[in-house]
Design an enzyme around this catalytic site. Structure first.
Site, PDB file in Angstrom:
ATOM      1  N   ASP A  31       0.874  -1.256  -0.056  1.00  0.00           N
ATOM      2  CA  ASP A  31      -0.054  -0.019   0.031  1.00  0.00           C
ATOM      3  C   ASP A  31       0.744   1.250   0.006  1.00  0.00           C
ATOM      4  OD1 ASP A  31      -0.822   0.641   3.553  1.00  0.00           O
ATOM      5  OD2 ASP A  31       0.886  -0.580   2.661  1.00  0.00           O
ATOM      6  N   ASP A  88       6.733   1.122   1.778  1.00  0.00           N
ATOM      7  CA  ASP A  88       6.416   0.211   0.780  1.00  0.00           C
ATOM      8  C   ASP A  88       7.295   0.350  -0.376  1.00  0.00           C
ATOM      9  OD1 ASP A  88       3.883   1.052   2.270  1.00  0.00           O
ATOM     10  OD2 ASP A  88       3.307  -0.888   1.550  1.00  0.00           O
ATOM     11  N   ASN A  96      -2.384   2.635   3.456  1.00  0.00           N
ATOM     12  CA  ASN A  96      -2.023   4.234   3.559  1.00  0.00           C
ATOM     13  C   ASN A  96      -2.822   5.433   2.936  1.00  0.00           C
ATOM     14  OD1 ASN A  96       0.280   3.528   5.223  1.00  0.00           O
ATOM     15  ND2 ASN A  96       1.362   2.674   3.606  1.00  0.00           N
ATOM     16  N   THR A 100       2.709  -5.982   2.930  1.00  0.00           N
ATOM     17  CA  THR A 100       3.226  -4.715   3.568  1.00  0.00           C
ATOM     18  C   THR A 100       2.157  -3.796   3.596  1.00  0.00           C
ATOM     19  OG1 THR A 100       4.073  -3.578   1.830  1.00  0.00           O
ATOM     20  CG2 THR A 100       5.702  -5.190   2.738  1.00  0.00           C
ATOM     21  N   PHE A 130      -1.127  -0.462  12.427  1.00  0.00           N
ATOM     22  CA  PHE A 130      -1.934   0.026  11.337  1.00  0.00           C
ATOM     23  C   PHE A 130      -2.299  -1.194  10.418  1.00  0.00           C
ATOM     24  CE2 PHE A 130      -4.026   2.894   8.524  1.00  0.00           C
ATOM     25  CZ  PHE A 130      -3.904   2.159   7.055  1.00  0.00           C
ATOM     26  N   ASN A 131      -1.442  -1.835   9.958  1.00  0.00           N
ATOM     27  CA  ASN A 131      -1.752  -3.039   8.922  1.00  0.00           C
ATOM     28  C   ASN A 131      -2.912  -3.755   9.683  1.00  0.00           C
ATOM     29  OD1 ASN A 131      -0.322  -1.876   6.837  1.00  0.00           O
ATOM     30  ND2 ASN A 131       1.566  -3.143   7.343  1.00  0.00           N
ATOM     31  N   HIS A 186       9.634   0.121   8.138  1.00  0.00           N
ATOM     32  CA  HIS A 186       8.657  -0.849   8.450  1.00  0.00           C
ATOM     33  C   HIS A 186       8.721  -2.069   7.311  1.00  0.00           C
ATOM     34  CE1 HIS A 186       6.717   1.181  11.816  1.00  0.00           C
ATOM     35  NE2 HIS A 186       6.515   2.351  10.718  1.00  0.00           N
ATOM     36  N   ASP A 187       8.436  -1.435   6.163  1.00  0.00           N
ATOM     37  CA  ASP A 187       8.030  -2.645   5.252  1.00  0.00           C
ATOM     38  C   ASP A 187       9.145  -3.571   4.501  1.00  0.00           C
ATOM     39  OD1 ASP A 187       5.222  -0.743   3.923  1.00  0.00           O
ATOM     40  OD2 ASP A 187       5.360  -1.939   5.503  1.00  0.00           O
TER      41      ASP A 187
HETATM   42  O1  RIB Z   1       2.348   0.378  10.829  1.00  0.00           O
HETATM   43  C1  RIB Z   1       3.331   0.485   9.822  1.00  0.00           C
HETATM   44  C2  RIB Z   1       2.637  -0.263   8.384  1.00  0.00           C
HETATM   45  O2  RIB Z   1       1.447   0.379   8.090  1.00  0.00           O
HETATM   46  C3  RIB Z   1       3.491  -0.221   7.369  1.00  0.00           C
HETATM   47  O3  RIB Z   1       3.394  -0.867   6.322  1.00  0.00           O
HETATM   48  C4  RIB Z   1       3.195   1.396   6.740  1.00  0.00           C
HETATM   49  O4  RIB Z   1       3.438   1.644   5.219  1.00  0.00           O
HETATM   50  C5  RIB Z   1       1.640   1.225   6.794  1.00  0.00           C
HETATM   51  O5  RIB Z   1       1.069   0.430   5.857  1.00  0.00           O
HETATM   52 CA    CA Z   2       2.914  -0.578   4.110  1.00  0.00          CA
END
Ligand code: RIB
Ligand code: CA
Length: 310
Positions: free
Chosen positions: A12, A17, A39, A122, A162-163, A237-238
């Site tokens: 996303d 990403d 996102n 991701t 979040f994901n 993160h990703d």
């Molecule tokens: O919490 C971080 C995640 O949420 C990452 O994948 C960021 O790109 C969002 O998608």
């Molecule tokens: Ca992401």
């Protein structure tokens, strides 16, 4: 020398990403890219994926996926990534459309005809859950799922990352699918920060791409530093979900049981890791990633960018 890991990156974009796409294009056999709303709305995440693939000269198939979660109301992360989902740099117009708007069928078809493929989500897990529900046979065909998400603390709420928070029902299906699962949650991703010194390494690379990605890192990091007590850069993160497969030696993982909360008033979207020192604890269903050699991992990101920036 083992052959590159076959994978589909489900994303996303999203600043981090975008970096995961670059690393996967350099170090994996990237059989396809699928997009999901997260996102930013699906039209934005797909547009951003098209732009990044253009900028790295990738011809990997690109398929647009779910525009909303299975049950939850659609929510985005514009407060982190901006309204476009990839704010902070001067980006080119995309040159090619997505190959289809049926990412789920692309995932199913590719998993059925390709031995040993990894699914690397991701973003919210909507596409992956829909593929597993539509074609349960792929659960035993794929090599596994390496996802970015979850953790023992949240970022969207106190408890939820979040994901997972964006589509808890989808996440619960993925954590329950029965095959190999690697979870790169906030416990490890917050240890991989795009500090000013690290962004300078990207900026120092030759070529336009490096400058654009350095600008994206700066935007992303400014948001993180302004929102957190003690962070020196954005949590990258990703790429962890990709690097956990391509560079496992850089990570510390532990097999543990993880379950997704879907109903708690304050804990919906939480990933509950069974860390009890009790022999009666549940059998592991997941390799939880706890630590990373951050300097080495970020150097792989820099080297990957350098490979496409000339
Ligand atoms: O919490 C971080 C995640 O949420 C990452 O994948 C960021 O790109 C969002 O998608
Ligand atoms: Ca992401």
């Amino acid at each position: 020398m083992s052959s590159p890991i076959k994978m589909i990156l489900d994303c996303d974009p999203g600043h981090d990403d975008a970096m995961a796409l670059v690393v996967a294009a350099k170090h994996a056999d990237l059989l396809g890219v699928t997009t999901v709303a997260g996102n930013a709305p699906i039209t934005a995440t797909t547009r951003n994926a098209r732009i990044i693939l253009d900028m790295i000269g990738s011809t990997a198939p690109l398929h647009q996926g779910a525009r909303r979660p299975l049950v939850a109301e659609p929510k985005d992360a514009a407060y982190v990534h901006g309204e476009s989902g990839l704010d902070g740099a001067d980006l080119p117009e995309p040159s090619r459309p997505a190959d289809s708007e049926d990412a789920v069928q692309f995932i199913i078809d590719t998993c059925r005809k390709t031995e040993g493929i990894w699914l690397v989500p991701t973003g919210p897990l909507t596409n992956i859950a829909l593929a597993l529900r539509t074609a349960p046979d792929i659960a035993s065909k794929i090599a596994g799922i390496s996802l970015m998400g979850g953790g023992t603390f949240g970022n969207r709420t106190t408890a939820a990352e979040f994901n997972i928070w964006a589509d808890p029902e989808a996440a619960a299906m993925v954590f329950d699918y029965g095959g190999k699962l690697i979870m790169s949650g906030l416990d490890v991703t917050h240890k991989l920060q795009a500090t000013p010194e690290r962004i300078d390494k990207v900026r120092a690379l030759p070529g336009k791409l490096a400058g654009v990605l350095a600008d994206l890192f700066v935007f992303f990091s400014d948001v993180y530093v302004s929102r957190h007590d003690n962070m020196r850069g954005g949590a990258v993160h990703d790429p962890c979900a990709v690097l956990a497969l391509t560079h496992p030696q850089l990570f510390t993982m532990k097999d543990q049981h993880v379950v997704v909360e879907t109903s708690g008033e304050y804990s919906r979207g939480m990933t509950l890791v069974d860390m009890r020192g009790l022999k009666e604890r549940k059998d592991p269903n997941c390799a939880v990633v706890w630590d990373v050699d951050a300097e080495a991992a970020f150097n792989v990101i820099v080297e990957s960018i350098g490979a496409f920036s000339s």
